[in-house]
Design a protein around this motif. Structure first.
Motif, mmCIF file in Angstrom:
data_model
loop_
_atom_site.group_PDB
_atom_site.id
_atom_site.type_symbol
_atom_site.label_atom_id
_atom_site.label_comp_id
_atom_site.label_asym_id
_atom_site.label_seq_id
_atom_site.Cartn_x
_atom_site.Cartn_y
_atom_site.Cartn_z
ATOM 1 N N GLU A 79 -16.108 12.788 26.250
ATOM 2 C CA GLU A 79 -14.895 13.527 26.589
ATOM 3 C C GLU A 79 -14.501 14.418 25.422
ATOM 4 O O GLU A 79 -14.882 14.194 24.275
ATOM 5 C CB GLU A 79 -13.751 12.589 26.950
ATOM 6 N N PHE A 80 -13.723 15.439 25.736
ATOM 7 C CA PHE A 80 -13.215 16.363 24.733
ATOM 8 C C PHE A 80 -11.773 16.701 25.067
ATOM 9 O O PHE A 80 -11.431 16.950 26.233
ATOM 10 C CB PHE A 80 -14.041 17.647 24.706
ATOM 11 N N GLY A 81 -10.939 16.711 24.047
ATOM 12 C CA GLY A 81 -9.554 17.121 24.218
ATOM 13 C C GLY A 81 -9.125 18.036 23.096
ATOM 14 O O GLY A 81 -9.364 17.737 21.918
ATOM 15 N N GLY A 82 -8.524 19.173 23.431
ATOM 16 C CA GLY A 82 -7.974 20.079 22.432
ATOM 17 C C GLY A 82 -6.495 19.798 22.272
ATOM 18 O O GLY A 82 -5.733 19.868 23.236
ATOM 19 N N VAL A 83 -6.051 19.467 21.056
ATOM 20 C CA VAL A 83 -4.660 19.082 20.828
ATOM 21 C C VAL A 83 -4.110 19.848 19.630
ATOM 22 O O VAL A 83 -4.818 20.097 18.657
ATOM 23 C CB VAL A 83 -4.549 17.550 20.600
ATOM 24 N N LEU A 84 -2.871 20.255 19.713
ATOM 25 C CA LEU A 84 -2.209 20.865 18.566
ATOM 26 C C LEU A 84 -2.123 19.832 17.446
ATOM 27 O O LEU A 84 -1.810 18.658 17.688
ATOM 28 C CB LEU A 84 -0.814 21.347 18.938
ATOM 29 N N ARG A 85 -2.403 20.265 16.236
ATOM 30 C CA ARG A 85 -2.430 19.328 15.111
ATOM 31 C C ARG A 85 -1.097 18.594 14.968
ATOM 32 O O ARG A 85 -1.060 17.380 14.770
ATOM 33 C CB ARG A 85 -2.750 20.088 13.821
ATOM 34 N N GLY A 86 0.003 19.327 15.063
ATOM 35 C CA GLY A 86 1.313 18.712 14.918
ATOM 36 C C GLY A 86 1.606 17.692 15.998
ATOM 37 O O GLY A 86 2.289 16.684 15.751
ATOM 38 N N ALA A 140 0.842 -1.196 0.000
ATOM 39 C CA ALA A 140 0.000 0.000 0.000
ATOM 40 C C ALA A 140 0.871 1.238 0.000
ATOM 41 O O ALA A 140 1.963 1.241 0.577
ATOM 42 C CB ALA A 140 -0.921 0.024 1.218
ATOM 43 N N ILE A 141 0.380 2.287 -0.657
ATOM 44 C CA ILE A 141 1.006 3.603 -0.593
ATOM 45 C C ILE A 141 -0.025 4.562 -0.020
ATOM 46 O O ILE A 141 -1.155 4.638 -0.514
ATOM 47 C CB ILE A 141 1.468 4.105 -1.972
ATOM 48 N N VAL A 142 0.344 5.282 1.022
ATOM 49 C CA VAL A 142 -0.504 6.302 1.632
ATOM 50 C C VAL A 142 0.087 7.659 1.276
ATOM 51 O O VAL A 142 1.278 7.896 1.506
ATOM 52 C CB VAL A 142 -0.592 6.140 3.158
ATOM 53 N N VAL A 143 -0.711 8.540 0.722
ATOM 54 C CA VAL A 143 -0.250 9.876 0.335
ATOM 55 C C VAL A 143 -0.811 10.890 1.323
ATOM 56 O O VAL A 143 -2.026 11.059 1.435
ATOM 57 C CB VAL A 143 -0.684 10.220 -1.101
ATOM 58 N N GLY A 144 0.082 11.551 2.039
ATOM 59 C CA GLY A 144 -0.314 12.541 3.041
ATOM 60 C C GLY A 144 -0.040 12.041 4.443
ATOM 61 O O GLY A 144 -0.520 10.967 4.831
ATOM 62 N N ALA A 145 0.733 12.806 5.218
ATOM 63 C CA ALA A 145 1.105 12.394 6.572
ATOM 64 C C ALA A 145 0.527 13.321 7.620
ATOM 65 O O ALA A 145 1.157 13.585 8.650
ATOM 66 C CB ALA A 145 2.632 12.321 6.715
ATOM 67 N N GLY A 146 -0.682 13.828 7.368
ATOM 68 C CA GLY A 146 -1.431 14.518 8.407
ATOM 69 C C GLY A 146 -2.084 13.497 9.316
ATOM 70 O O GLY A 146 -1.749 12.298 9.267
ATOM 71 N N PRO A 147 -3.038 13.899 10.153
ATOM 72 C CA PRO A 147 -3.692 12.932 11.037
ATOM 73 C C PRO A 147 -4.323 11.765 10.294
ATOM 74 O O PRO A 147 -4.212 10.610 10.727
ATOM 75 C CB PRO A 147 -4.741 13.781 11.760
ATOM 76 N N ALA A 148 -4.983 12.029 9.146
ATOM 77 C CA ALA A 148 -5.639 10.950 8.403
ATOM 78 C C ALA A 148 -4.626 9.953 7.856
ATOM 79 O O ALA A 148 -4.798 8.731 7.991
ATOM 80 C CB ALA A 148 -6.479 11.533 7.263
ATOM 81 N N GLY A 149 -3.570 10.458 7.223
ATOM 82 C CA GLY A 149 -2.583 9.571 6.621
ATOM 83 C C GLY A 149 -1.760 8.806 7.640
ATOM 84 O O GLY A 149 -1.510 7.600 7.489
ATOM 85 N N MET A 150 -1.334 9.498 8.697
ATOM 86 C CA MET A 150 -0.528 8.824 9.706
ATOM 87 C C MET A 150 -1.362 7.761 10.427
ATOM 88 O O MET A 150 -0.876 6.658 10.708
ATOM 89 C CB MET A 150 0.029 9.853 10.688
ATOM 90 N N ALA A 151 -2.624 8.085 10.707
ATOM 91 C CA ALA A 151 -3.498 7.096 11.354
ATOM 92 C C ALA A 151 -3.748 5.909 10.433
ATOM 93 O O ALA A 151 -3.810 4.753 10.892
ATOM 94 C CB ALA A 151 -4.822 7.747 11.747
ATOM 95 N N THR A 152 -3.886 6.158 9.129
ATOM 96 C CA THR A 152 -4.077 5.064 8.182
ATOM 97 C C THR A 152 -2.868 4.142 8.162
ATOM 98 O O THR A 152 -3.009 2.913 8.136
ATOM 99 C CB THR A 152 -4.344 5.618 6.774
#
Length: 463
Positions: free
Chosen positions: A140-147, A42-54
């Protein structure tokens, strides 16, 4: 290319959805069937939250030869962006990823249980409630920096399973590259540098303006353009001095005006005393070349001088220009996905996050749904060695499943934004009266009661 990744984690398979909703799994041994020099499962394109989680989800499902491509540098990924609000459903998705991800994200997040909706003058409270009063909890709710969310997911990546390459932009994605037989079809990814890779499946997690989504749309004759919501959001991170009680432990606060609105919530560990804030206003009022922080002040004051007494002005004043962004809001109502491609598309491309379901931020569900996508896609894919029709059918089932949840959220988020930001006097009056006298918190978080872990096991967890 940056490929340094030494962290090793123990992998445990994510349960796959039942055979009634997705194809059966196949062997999970490393790929050796292709002689192509740069072939991956598999190739995942994009390493934001969606890509890294995938990548993490595939790894835990037994995939051992995954390539993750990201156009930005590692530093930009780990330090860029503003913040994400993670609700109950997001933490359930993180639980499904395992490997200590949930604990790591909680350590990096604020914790708050109160919600306030106010008017702009002195932040006059229209309604206030606690998350314990919302049905479907405990919430529950948590505020987290995207990075920092990306960093926590990156730490869970096993370099023996996932090759992460930062600073690598994708130029094109196309079907083909294998033997040509339907069951051997692969997908080819070409970078800006001209390097080509093939894979049994390509996952687009590269955001609203996704290169992979355009290839997916072209292959399946789908319009992947977005709808302009007619609104602009300025978002920032404010740093308050130690001892200021405003951010630490404060509520999730929305401040409503007529045609303009703002909001804020604590972000990160309490000792940092940082606050995420936003100002949202009609796109016709935007001055794209202006100073972003000054524009935030201008649009508020042009709406109503009473904004001067709101603490949003304190937040703007305490924001470094490097920690602010300005974006036009957009979404996509992919109703066709509810009915199309029951027999699979024409190419083995899947989408996650904003590439799949861009939505306005009014429900705070964009990032939460991206984490759900990762878990569910790994559950639906038939296995790391499957190719061709079996993969495409699994992607079609996954896409339809996500559409049944995300289309509703997208429409609901758009409607909420239109009402909360209305500049029509009668609508503003009715809105305020309802919030002050008629609002009940019971169903406020019904969309966050969803448990993707149940759907991943084929038990049905959809809300």
């Amino acid at each position: 290319l940056e490929t340094t990744k030494t962290t090793k984690t123990t992998t445990t398979a994510i349960p796959r959805a039942s055979s009634s909703s997705s194809p059966s799994s196949s062997s999970s041994s490393p790929s050796s069937s292709s002689s192509y020099q740069h072939h991956y499962q598999a190739i995942v394109v994009g390493a934001g939250p969606a890509g890294m989680a995938t990548a993490v989800a595939l790894q835990r499902a037994g995939w051992t030869n995954v390539l993750l491509l990201e156009r930005r540098t590692k530093e930009e990924c780990m330090q860029g962006g503003t913040a994400l609000g993670l609700w109950t459903n997001a933490f359930r998705a993180l639980d499904a990823l395992g490997g200590g991800v949930t604990a790591a994200v909680r350590e990096r997040s604020s914790r708050t249980t109160a919600v306030e909706i106010c008017r702009e003058k002195s932040d006059r409270v229209l309604t206030r409630f606690d998350l314990t009063s919302c049905e479907g909890g405990p919430h529950e709710f948590g505020g987290v920096l995207r990075g920092e969310l990306v960093g926590a997911l990156y730490d869970a990546v096993d370099a023996g399973c996932v090759d992460v390459r930062f600073g690598t932009a994708v130029a094109s994605v196309r079907g083909g590259g294998g033997s040509g037989d339907e069951n051997e079809t692969t997908v080819t990814v070409t970078t800006d540098a001209g390097e080509a890779f093939t894979a049994n499946v390509v996952v687009g997690a590269d955001g609203v303006n996704s290169v992979v989504a355009r290839a997916y749309g072209a292959a399946n004759d789908k319009d992947m353009s977005t709808n302009d919501a007619g609104q602009v959001a300025i978002r920032g991170i404010a740093a308050f001095p130690a001892g200021d009680e405003f951010p630490a432990g404060g509520p999730i606060r929305q401040v409503l005006g007529a045609g303009v609105r703002a909001g804020m919530y604590p972000v990160g560990p309490a000792e940092r005393n940082e606050l995420y804030w936003y100002v949202c206003y009609p796109s016709g009022s935007s001055r794209e070349g202006s100073d972003v922080l000054e524009e935030a002040r201008r649009v508020l004051l042009e709406s109503n001088e009473d904004w001067r007494t709101s603490r949003i002005f304190d937040a703007i004043a305490r924001t470094d220009p490097s920690r602010v962004s300005r974006n036009r809001l957009a979404d996509r109502w992919d109703v066709d996905a509810l009915f199309s491609f029951s027999s699979g598309g024409s190419v083995s491309i899947a989408l996650t996050g904003d590439a799949l379901h861009p939505m306005t931020p009014n429900l705070g569900q964009g990032g939460c749904c991206a984490l759900e996508d990762a878990v569910l896609l790994a559950a639906y894919l038939p296995g790391p060695e499957a190719k061709g029709a079996a993969v495409r059918q699994a992607i079609a089932a996954y896409t339809a499943k996500r559409a049944r949840r995300c289309v509703k959220l997208t429409v609901r988020a758009r409607a909420m934004g239109e009402i909360l930001q209305s500049g029509v006097g009668a609508v503003v009056l009715a809105r305020d009266l309802f919030l002050e006298r008629g609002f009940r918190a019971g169903g406020f978080l019904d969309h966050a009661a969803y448990d993707v872990r149940k759907d991943a096991r084929g038990e049905g967890g959809e809300v």
